[in-house]
Every structure is written in C-alpha cells, then in structure tokens.
Design a protein around this motif. Sequence first.
Motif, mmCIF file in Angstrom:
data_model
loop_
_atom_site.group_PDB
_atom_site.id
_atom_site.type_symbol
_atom_site.label_atom_id
_atom_site.label_comp_id
_atom_site.label_asym_id
_atom_site.label_seq_id
_atom_site.Cartn_x
_atom_site.Cartn_y
_atom_site.Cartn_z
ATOM 1 N N ALA A 33 0.309 -1.359 -0.098
ATOM 2 C CA ALA A 33 -0.155 -0.139 0.206
ATOM 3 C C ALA A 33 0.723 1.179 -0.231
ATOM 4 C CB ALA A 33 -0.650 0.019 1.195
ATOM 5 N N ILE A 34 1.959 1.085 0.444
ATOM 6 C CA ILE A 34 2.555 2.601 0.787
ATOM 7 C C ILE A 34 3.108 2.681 -0.572
ATOM 8 C CG2 ILE A 34 5.137 3.337 1.734
ATOM 9 C CD1 ILE A 34 3.765 1.921 4.619
ATOM 10 N N LEU A 35 3.568 1.676 -1.144
ATOM 11 C CA LEU A 35 4.631 1.442 -2.538
ATOM 12 C C LEU A 35 3.608 2.115 -3.663
ATOM 13 C CD1 LEU A 35 6.678 -1.363 -2.497
ATOM 14 C CD2 LEU A 35 7.168 0.356 -2.332
ATOM 15 N N LEU A 36 2.206 1.416 -3.587
ATOM 16 C CA LEU A 36 1.393 2.222 -4.532
ATOM 17 C C LEU A 36 1.155 3.839 -4.070
ATOM 18 C CD1 LEU A 36 -1.563 -0.482 -4.303
ATOM 19 C CD2 LEU A 36 -0.096 -0.028 -6.527
ATOM 20 N N SER A 37 0.861 4.280 -2.801
ATOM 21 C CA SER A 37 0.756 5.919 -2.449
ATOM 22 C C SER A 37 1.764 6.242 -2.756
ATOM 23 C CB SER A 37 0.846 5.573 -0.975
ATOM 24 O OG SER A 37 -0.103 5.413 -0.286
ATOM 25 N N TYR A 38 3.300 5.744 -3.025
ATOM 26 C CA TYR A 38 4.423 6.164 -3.531
ATOM 27 C C TYR A 38 4.277 6.383 -4.665
ATOM 28 C CZ TYR A 38 9.935 7.319 -4.520
ATOM 29 O OH TYR A 38 10.841 8.302 -5.134
ATOM 30 N N TYR A 39 3.969 5.824 -5.675
ATOM 31 C CA TYR A 39 3.698 5.727 -6.781
ATOM 32 C C TYR A 39 2.544 6.706 -7.221
ATOM 33 C CZ TYR A 39 2.092 4.124 -11.738
ATOM 34 O OH TYR A 39 1.888 4.349 -13.195
ATOM 35 N N SER A 40 1.704 7.184 -6.621
ATOM 36 C CA SER A 40 0.159 7.861 -6.592
ATOM 37 C C SER A 40 0.911 9.243 -6.955
ATOM 38 C CB SER A 40 -0.302 7.665 -5.973
ATOM 39 O OG SER A 40 -1.408 8.571 -5.878
ATOM 40 N N VAL A 41 1.890 9.466 -5.362
ATOM 41 C CA VAL A 41 2.497 10.472 -6.088
ATOM 42 C C VAL A 41 3.095 11.613 -6.697
ATOM 43 C CG1 VAL A 41 3.739 12.267 -4.045
ATOM 44 C CG2 VAL A 41 2.310 11.012 -3.384
ATOM 45 N N SER A 42 4.004 9.345 -7.141
ATOM 46 C CA SER A 42 4.628 10.620 -8.358
ATOM 47 C C SER A 42 4.099 10.688 -9.827
ATOM 48 C CB SER A 42 5.856 8.693 -9.187
ATOM 49 O OG SER A 42 6.498 8.621 -9.830
ATOM 50 N N LEU A 43 3.363 9.650 -9.679
ATOM 51 C CA LEU A 43 2.353 9.904 -10.628
ATOM 52 C C LEU A 43 1.835 12.092 -10.273
ATOM 53 C CD1 LEU A 43 0.108 6.746 -10.886
ATOM 54 C CD2 LEU A 43 1.438 8.342 -13.033
ATOM 55 N N MET A 44 1.398 11.896 -9.798
ATOM 56 C CA MET A 44 1.066 13.623 -9.248
ATOM 57 C C MET A 44 2.070 14.535 -9.934
ATOM 58 S SD MET A 44 -0.385 13.053 -5.523
ATOM 59 C CE MET A 44 -2.595 12.051 -5.397
ATOM 60 N N GLU A 63 -4.961 7.432 -14.163
ATOM 61 C CA GLU A 63 -5.586 8.247 -12.903
ATOM 62 C C GLU A 63 -4.547 7.434 -11.428
ATOM 63 O OE1 GLU A 63 -7.300 10.857 -13.299
ATOM 64 O OE2 GLU A 63 -7.407 10.915 -15.418
ATOM 65 N N THR A 64 -5.163 9.255 -11.056
ATOM 66 C CA THR A 64 -4.498 8.516 -9.741
ATOM 67 C C THR A 64 -5.844 8.520 -8.390
ATOM 68 O OG1 THR A 64 -4.617 10.763 -8.599
ATOM 69 C CG2 THR A 64 -2.255 10.030 -9.975
ATOM 70 N N LEU A 65 -7.078 8.194 -8.245
ATOM 71 C CA LEU A 65 -7.693 8.108 -7.888
ATOM 72 C C LEU A 65 -7.686 6.303 -7.530
ATOM 73 C CD1 LEU A 65 -9.676 8.603 -5.643
ATOM 74 C CD2 LEU A 65 -11.253 8.575 -7.644
ATOM 75 N N PRO A 66 -8.257 5.551 -8.785
ATOM 76 C CA PRO A 66 -7.846 3.993 -8.537
ATOM 77 C C PRO A 66 -6.862 3.403 -7.636
ATOM 78 C CG PRO A 66 -8.623 5.006 -11.088
ATOM 79 C CD PRO A 66 -7.797 6.201 -10.004
ATOM 80 N N ILE A 67 -5.438 4.136 -7.842
ATOM 81 C CA ILE A 67 -4.301 3.584 -6.859
ATOM 82 C C ILE A 67 -4.676 4.168 -5.924
ATOM 83 C CG2 ILE A 67 -2.094 3.761 -7.689
ATOM 84 C CD1 ILE A 67 -1.940 5.136 -10.091
ATOM 85 N N SER A 72 -5.582 2.940 -0.309
ATOM 86 C CA SER A 72 -6.548 3.214 1.376
ATOM 87 C C SER A 72 -7.341 1.538 1.374
ATOM 88 C CB SER A 72 -7.331 4.247 0.696
ATOM 89 O OG SER A 72 -6.639 5.361 0.904
ATOM 90 N N ILE A 73 -7.105 0.956 0.415
ATOM 91 C CA ILE A 73 -8.374 -0.399 1.103
ATOM 92 C C ILE A 73 -7.650 -1.830 1.889
ATOM 93 C CG2 ILE A 73 -9.954 -2.389 -0.149
ATOM 94 C CD1 ILE A 73 -10.996 -0.551 -1.932
#
Length: 136
Positions: A33-44, A63-67, A72-73
Amino acid sequence: MSEKGIQSLPADVTRQLQVLTRSQWFIMVTVCAILLSYYSVSLMKQKLVCTATDPALCKCLPETLPIQTFSSILILLALTFYVGLSGKTVCQAKQQGNPKQIHTSSLNHTANLLVLIAGMIRFGLLIAQDRAESSL
C-alpha cells in the motif's frame, strides 16, 4: 523450520506462530500500500510538470484515484486485522487477570482503533474529494 518440526511444537506455540505469520503477511500488505501511495505521488508530480509544460502529455498518465483507493483499502484491511488482534490480546489479558497487562493491552487496542478510524476518515475524504471534483 520444517513442517514436521512445527507439528511437534505445543498447540499454543503453533497458534502464536500462525499469528506471527499472518502479521508478517499484513505487514507486506501495508508495504504494498505504501509503494502504491509512492507511485501515486510520483504520478501527481508528473502531472504537475506536464500541466505546466505540455498539458496534452497529461492525457497519457494514469488516473491516481484508483491507485489511491486501492492503497487505502489495503491499509484498512491491515488495520482491521491489527485491531482484531489487539482486541484478542485484551481478552486474553482479562482472562489472566493481570491489571498491568490489561491496562497496556487496552491502551494498545484503543490506539489501534483510533488509527483505524483515522484511516476510515482518510478514505472517506478521498471518495468525497473525487465526487466533488467530478461534479465540477
């Protein structure tokens, strides 16, 4: 340790090993989950740069929302496990009747519940933010 070696252990030790194994699994869920969050911030970050330089390039980025939602889930799943585990610890402490252990495990359980509530609030805000943006 071999399967045969585990089978020769007392039942309570075997149960404790199972709890530790599940705990390790949920730690890995949290790391993912943390790695996915990191990836999401990178996309942002990428979207911010391309919006400022060439907005047409932003259309290629996912899109970052699905990630963020999936991340979060996963976090909520792990937190739910740990709340349940700490609840069992409180019950065991009460059965043993050790006031110090009851106090410590109760505080730990309360802390775990508060973290779970915070995670649920964060998830709710994520969903609410998406709804607000999509209605614009």
